[in-house]
Write a protein that holds these residues in place. Structure first.
Motif, mmCIF file in Angstrom:
data_model
loop_
_atom_site.group_PDB
_atom_site.id
_atom_site.type_symbol
_atom_site.label_atom_id
_atom_site.label_comp_id
_atom_site.label_asym_id
_atom_site.label_seq_id
_atom_site.Cartn_x
_atom_site.Cartn_y
_atom_site.Cartn_z
ATOM 1 N N ALA A 165 0.834 -1.201 0.000
ATOM 2 C CA ALA A 165 0.000 0.000 0.000
ATOM 3 C C ALA A 165 0.871 1.254 0.000
ATOM 4 O O ALA A 165 0.575 2.234 -0.701
ATOM 5 N N ALA A 166 1.946 1.217 0.784
ATOM 6 C CA ALA A 166 2.879 2.348 0.775
ATOM 7 C C ALA A 166 3.524 2.505 -0.599
ATOM 8 O O ALA A 166 3.697 3.621 -1.101
ATOM 9 N N LEU A 167 3.870 1.383 -1.226
ATOM 10 C CA LEU A 167 4.433 1.422 -2.572
ATOM 11 C C LEU A 167 3.451 2.024 -3.559
ATOM 12 O O LEU A 167 3.837 2.766 -4.472
ATOM 13 N N ALA A 168 2.161 1.725 -3.378
ATOM 14 C CA ALA A 168 1.127 2.260 -4.268
ATOM 15 C C ALA A 168 0.778 3.705 -3.961
ATOM 16 O O ALA A 168 0.020 4.333 -4.712
ATOM 17 N N GLY A 169 1.315 4.256 -2.868
ATOM 18 C CA GLY A 169 1.006 5.634 -2.501
ATOM 19 C C GLY A 169 -0.333 5.788 -1.810
ATOM 20 O O GLY A 169 -0.935 6.866 -1.832
ATOM 21 N N ALA B 132 -5.100 13.816 -2.623
ATOM 22 C CA ALA B 132 -5.021 12.498 -1.993
ATOM 23 C C ALA B 132 -6.358 11.771 -2.036
ATOM 24 O O ALA B 132 -6.404 10.549 -2.228
ATOM 25 N N VAL B 133 -7.452 12.493 -1.848
ATOM 26 C CA VAL B 133 -8.776 11.864 -1.877
ATOM 27 C C VAL B 133 -9.086 11.355 -3.281
ATOM 28 O O VAL B 133 -9.552 10.232 -3.473
ATOM 29 N N ARG B 134 -8.823 12.197 -4.278
ATOM 30 C CA ARG B 134 -9.043 11.788 -5.658
ATOM 31 C C ARG B 134 -8.135 10.601 -6.024
ATOM 32 O O ARG B 134 -8.548 9.698 -6.762
ATOM 33 N N TYR B 135 -6.933 10.600 -5.498
ATOM 34 C CA TYR B 135 -5.993 9.508 -5.740
ATOM 35 C C TYR B 135 -6.605 8.180 -5.297
ATOM 36 O O TYR B 135 -6.606 7.184 -6.046
ATOM 37 N N ALA B 136 -7.119 8.135 -4.067
ATOM 38 C CA ALA B 136 -7.721 6.912 -3.544
ATOM 39 C C ALA B 136 -8.964 6.526 -4.332
ATOM 40 O O ALA B 136 -9.214 5.335 -4.581
ATOM 41 N N GLN B 137 -9.735 7.509 -4.755
ATOM 42 C CA GLN B 137 -10.951 7.225 -5.526
ATOM 43 C C GLN B 137 -10.609 6.631 -6.894
ATOM 44 O O GLN B 137 -11.267 5.692 -7.354
ATOM 45 N N ILE B 138 -9.584 7.165 -7.532
ATOM 46 C CA ILE B 138 -9.189 6.638 -8.843
ATOM 47 C C ILE B 138 -8.658 5.216 -8.697
ATOM 48 O O ILE B 138 -8.919 4.340 -9.543
ATOM 49 N N ALA B 139 -7.902 4.953 -7.618
ATOM 50 C CA ALA B 139 -7.388 3.598 -7.392
ATOM 51 C C ALA B 139 -8.533 2.599 -7.244
ATOM 52 O O ALA B 139 -8.489 1.493 -7.790
ATOM 53 N N SER B 140 -9.585 2.972 -6.508
ATOM 54 C CA SER B 140 -10.750 2.095 -6.355
ATOM 55 C C SER B 140 -11.502 1.947 -7.673
ATOM 56 O O SER B 140 -11.989 0.859 -8.008
ATOM 57 N N LEU B 141 -11.608 3.040 -8.421
ATOM 58 C CA LEU B 141 -12.266 2.975 -9.721
ATOM 59 C C LEU B 141 -11.496 2.049 -10.666
ATOM 60 O O LEU B 141 -12.099 1.329 -11.471
ATOM 61 N N ALA B 142 -10.166 2.055 -10.567
ATOM 62 C CA ALA B 142 -9.355 1.145 -11.387
ATOM 63 C C ALA B 142 -9.661 -0.309 -11.053
ATOM 64 O O ALA B 142 -9.740 -1.164 -11.943
ATOM 65 N N ALA B 143 -9.849 -0.621 -9.755
ATOM 66 C CA ALA B 143 -10.211 -1.985 -9.366
ATOM 67 C C ALA B 143 -11.565 -2.374 -9.964
ATOM 68 O O ALA B 143 -11.749 -3.507 -10.427
ATOM 69 N N GLU C 221 -8.964 2.263 12.921
ATOM 70 C CA GLU C 221 -9.562 0.990 13.292
ATOM 71 C C GLU C 221 -10.872 0.790 12.542
ATOM 72 O O GLU C 221 -11.496 1.727 12.073
ATOM 73 N N GLY C 222 -11.299 -0.457 12.469
ATOM 74 C CA GLY C 222 -12.599 -0.755 11.885
ATOM 75 C C GLY C 222 -12.508 -1.283 10.471
ATOM 76 O O GLY C 222 -11.486 -1.175 9.791
ATOM 77 N N LEU C 223 -13.609 -1.866 10.025
ATOM 78 C CA LEU C 223 -13.704 -2.446 8.694
ATOM 79 C C LEU C 223 -13.974 -1.359 7.661
ATOM 80 O O LEU C 223 -14.498 -0.284 8.000
ATOM 81 N N PRO C 224 -13.630 -1.605 6.409
ATOM 82 C CA PRO C 224 -13.887 -0.578 5.383
ATOM 83 C C PRO C 224 -15.386 -0.374 5.168
ATOM 84 O O PRO C 224 -16.183 -1.314 5.256
ATOM 85 N N ALA C 225 -15.741 0.855 4.909
ATOM 86 C CA ALA C 225 -17.135 1.164 4.583
ATOM 87 C C ALA C 225 -17.397 0.770 3.141
ATOM 88 O O ALA C 225 -16.719 1.249 2.228
ATOM 89 N N LEU C 226 -18.344 -0.123 2.928
ATOM 90 C CA LEU C 226 -18.623 -0.613 1.580
ATOM 91 C C LEU C 226 -19.456 0.399 0.802
ATOM 92 O O LEU C 226 -20.346 1.055 1.356
ATOM 93 N N GLY C 227 -19.167 0.539 -0.465
ATOM 94 C CA GLY C 227 -19.915 1.459 -1.325
ATOM 95 C C GLY C 227 -19.376 1.437 -2.740
ATOM 96 O O GLY C 227 -18.281 0.928 -2.990
ATOM 97 N N LEU C 228 -20.158 1.975 -3.645
ATOM 98 C CA LEU C 228 -19.740 2.026 -5.038
ATOM 99 C C LEU C 228 -18.562 2.982 -5.206
ATOM 100 O O LEU C 228 -18.483 4.000 -4.512
ATOM 101 N N PRO C 229 -17.640 2.668 -6.105
ATOM 102 C CA PRO C 229 -16.570 3.632 -6.409
ATOM 103 C C PRO C 229 -17.164 4.919 -6.985
ATOM 104 O O PRO C 229 -18.310 4.941 -7.459
ATOM 105 N N THR C 230 -16.386 5.962 -6.936
ATOM 106 C CA THR C 230 -16.821 7.247 -7.491
ATOM 107 C C THR C 230 -16.609 7.236 -9.004
ATOM 108 O O THR C 230 -15.476 7.134 -9.485
ATOM 109 N N TYR D 224 -7.681 -1.126 -3.993
ATOM 110 C CA TYR D 224 -7.155 -0.947 -5.346
ATOM 111 C C TYR D 224 -6.947 -2.324 -5.967
ATOM 112 O O TYR D 224 -7.166 -3.349 -5.297
ATOM 113 N N PRO D 225 -6.591 -2.434 -7.257
ATOM 114 C CA PRO D 225 -6.576 -3.731 -7.937
ATOM 115 C C PRO D 225 -5.726 -4.769 -7.219
ATOM 116 O O PRO D 225 -4.638 -4.485 -6.714
#
Length: 563
Positions: free
Chosen positions: A51-55, A105-116, A243-252, A313-314
């Motif tokens: 994850a650190a490698l992926a930024g 940074a927020v857009r970065y994470a959103q694009i990574a999820s959209l790529a998956a 802490e805690g599990l990821p919040a599930l939802g559709l990618p942006t 991410y993928p």
């Protein structure tokens, strides 16, 4: 009854758990449980490092293992393949998404999820249209070069964290140049931490194979960092992990145009499928069950869809994590489910323990995970055995070093296609002679002492006759004809040609016409059924004796004609 059994078989193929759950044995549960917990112990440090490698934030790597494993367990056909973030895909995300996110940074994470999510869609499309055959176009030699380039790039990207410098650069050579200029500012304390972790990891890998050495070293480094107050001394650490599990939802959706998203997703699919199927096949062969290569698209798609819904991410199947899963005793994909449950408990109750984990230790984990990608013995063997394969590997290696992971993998795929075309365009054409004391014929260039045929040129193209090699074959035969004298007959042996297209048939027709002007006879032997049909359609039955097409060269020439 047969219709019901066929429907059952089809359902089993689409939903593999309906197969392995039916035959599940009670004694397997302990093996799957131990394997799942062991895999989780391996996954925690590796997922944090990738994850650190992926930024991305460190917990995103754990999300990938947790959700991707569940998705694959539902639709994947391998019983030992482990799914999670991989080094190559992580670096691909880092090198591609950064430019698309524009520093947000927020857009970065959103694009990574959209790529998956896009990877999942492409996997389902690939399954629907049975595109597994296209992925086979990427040759093993290309993969060796690509992996070497990816390994070197990843290693160089982690050196700044091991040396305590800023680093920088967009490709391998820029990173090396930037690092060389920053060596004067190396932090010796960080170097000592990274070196110690690196040595311990390598020793553990050699002395304790298959054991959770990584999580042990992570725990030890956290204890040392906390007791010695290393964060206060300027040693970078992961910091607090939510802490805690990821919040599930559709990618942006709508973040990128299709032409920006598609190359990234296609590159991830290509990497993930090739690496995953290669690993899965090895374990299927080891344990004696069949792997459905087409079904793997569904398994990979389900894994990435789950990761996308969890804002990951993928993900892909990898050989190293799968080897951990297998060596720990995994019997079925239930081990992945147990691994996911273990990671969920860690996210709920134990993330606070990871706060003081030095980033230099994560860099050492990545280094140990990828250094084997640089397979020097394989490259040397290619140089000795097949220069064409070596050049293909070199193209892939250099393209990754110069252009990056994404462009490198796409260029490697194109290089594979051109390699295939290059091989097909220059087939071996065996000009035959008689083996002494026999009635058999063999390639004069490959066997010493073969007796030349008097007044006869017999040749055997050792490939399909296609538009891409027809001119090469014709030129070679005419070249031999020009150097020979008193040739009365040219015989074409098609026994080694499984297929012929219109251009190939046209080449044989042109050869006949050219020989006719020289008053040289022409015959075709050893033609298979499909070849004979096309030869008739092209009118060669009128130009040559079609009665000879089925016969062998031995029976047509005979011993006396060879002397």
């Amino acid at each position: 009854m047969s219709s019901q059994s066929e429907q059952r078989a089809g359902w089993t193929r689409l939903f593999p758990p309906s197969d392995w759950l039916v035959g599940y044995r009670a004694e397997w549960l302990s093996f799957d449980a131990i394997a799942g917990i062991t895999l989780a112990a391996y996954a925690i440090p590796v997922s944090l490092a990738y994850a650190a490698l992926a930024g991305l934030p460190p917990q995103v790597g754990i999300y990938g293992y947790m959700l991707g494993g569940i998705g694959y367990a539902v639709l994947g056909s391998s019983r030992q393949l482990a799914i999670g973030p991989t080094s190559a895909i992580s670096l691909m995300i880092a090198s591609t998404v950064g430019a698309l996110a524009g520093g947000d940074a927020v857009r970065y994470a959103q694009i990574a999820s959209l790529a998956a999510f896009a990877v999942a869609v492409l996997c389902f499309i690939s399954w629907l249209f049975k595109l597994s055959v296209l992925v086979r176009l990427v040759s093993d030699s290309i993969l060796v070069g690509f992996k070497a380039g990816a390994g070197l790039t990843i290693i160089v990207s982690q050196l700044p964290s091991l040396f305590g410098v800023a680093g920088g650069g967009h490709n391998f050579f820029e990173r090396v140049f930037q690092l060389a200029g920053q060596l004067g500012g190396v932090n010796l304390l960080i170097v000592a931490i990274g070196t110690a972790a690196l040595v311990l990891l390598l020793l553990g890998e050699r002395l304790l194979p298959g054991k959770p050495v990584g999580i042990t070293i992570v725990a030890l480094s956290i204890v040392v960092a906390t007791l010695l107050g290393l964060p206060a001394a300027g040693v970078p650490v992961t910091g607090k992990i939510p802490e805690g599990l990821p919040a599930l939802g559709l990618p942006t959706f709508g973040l990128l145009e299709f032409d920006d998203l598609f190359p990234l997703a296609a590159g991830c699919v290509l990497l993930a499928y090739i690496e995953g199927v290669s690993a899965a096949r090895s374990f299927a062969a080891k344990h004696g069950y069949n792997l459905d290569a087409r079904q793997e698209f569904l398994g990979l798609g389900a894994a990435n869809l789950a990761a996308a819904f969890g804002h990951g991410y993928p993900v892909a199947g990898g050989l190293s994590q799968s080897a951990v899963n297998d060596s720990a005793g995994a019997r079925t994909p239930l081990a992945l489910v147990i691994c996911s449950a273990t990671l969920a408990l860690c996210l709920l109750f134990f993330t606070g323990l990871l706060t003081n984990l030095p980033k230099a230790v994560l860099a050492a984990i990545v280094f140990v995970a990828v250094y084997r990608l640089v397979d020097i013995p394989a490259l040397m063997r290619m140089w000795q055995v097949s220069r064409l394969d070596f050049y293909a590997a070199a193209i892939a290696l250099v393209s990754v070093l110069l252009l990056g992971i994404l462009q490198g993998v796409l260029l490697a795929a194109i290089a594979s296609i051109f390699l295939l075309l290059a091989r097909t365009s220059s087939p071996n054409i065996a000009f035959l002679g008689r083996l002494p004391g026999t009635g058999r014929y063999s390639d004069s260039a490959r066997h010493e002492g073969v007796e030349p045929l008097v007044g006869v040129i017999a040749f055997r193209p050792e490939a399909s006759l296609l538009y891409i090699n027809a001119e090469t074959i014709l030129g070679s035969v005419l070249g031999v004809l020009r150097k020979s004298s008193d040739i009365k007959l040219v015989a074409c042996d098609l026994s080694a040609s499984p297929y012929i297209d219109l251009a190939g048939a046209g080449m044989l027709r042109d050869l006949h016409d050219e020989l006719a002007t020289r008053h040289v006879a022409f015959c075709i032997v050893g033609a298979h059924a499909q070849l004979r049909d096309l030869l008739r359609a092209e009118g060669l039955a009128e130009k040559t004796d079609s009665g000879l097409w089925l016969r062998s060269l031995d029976s047509v020439l005979g011993n006396d004609k060879a002397n």
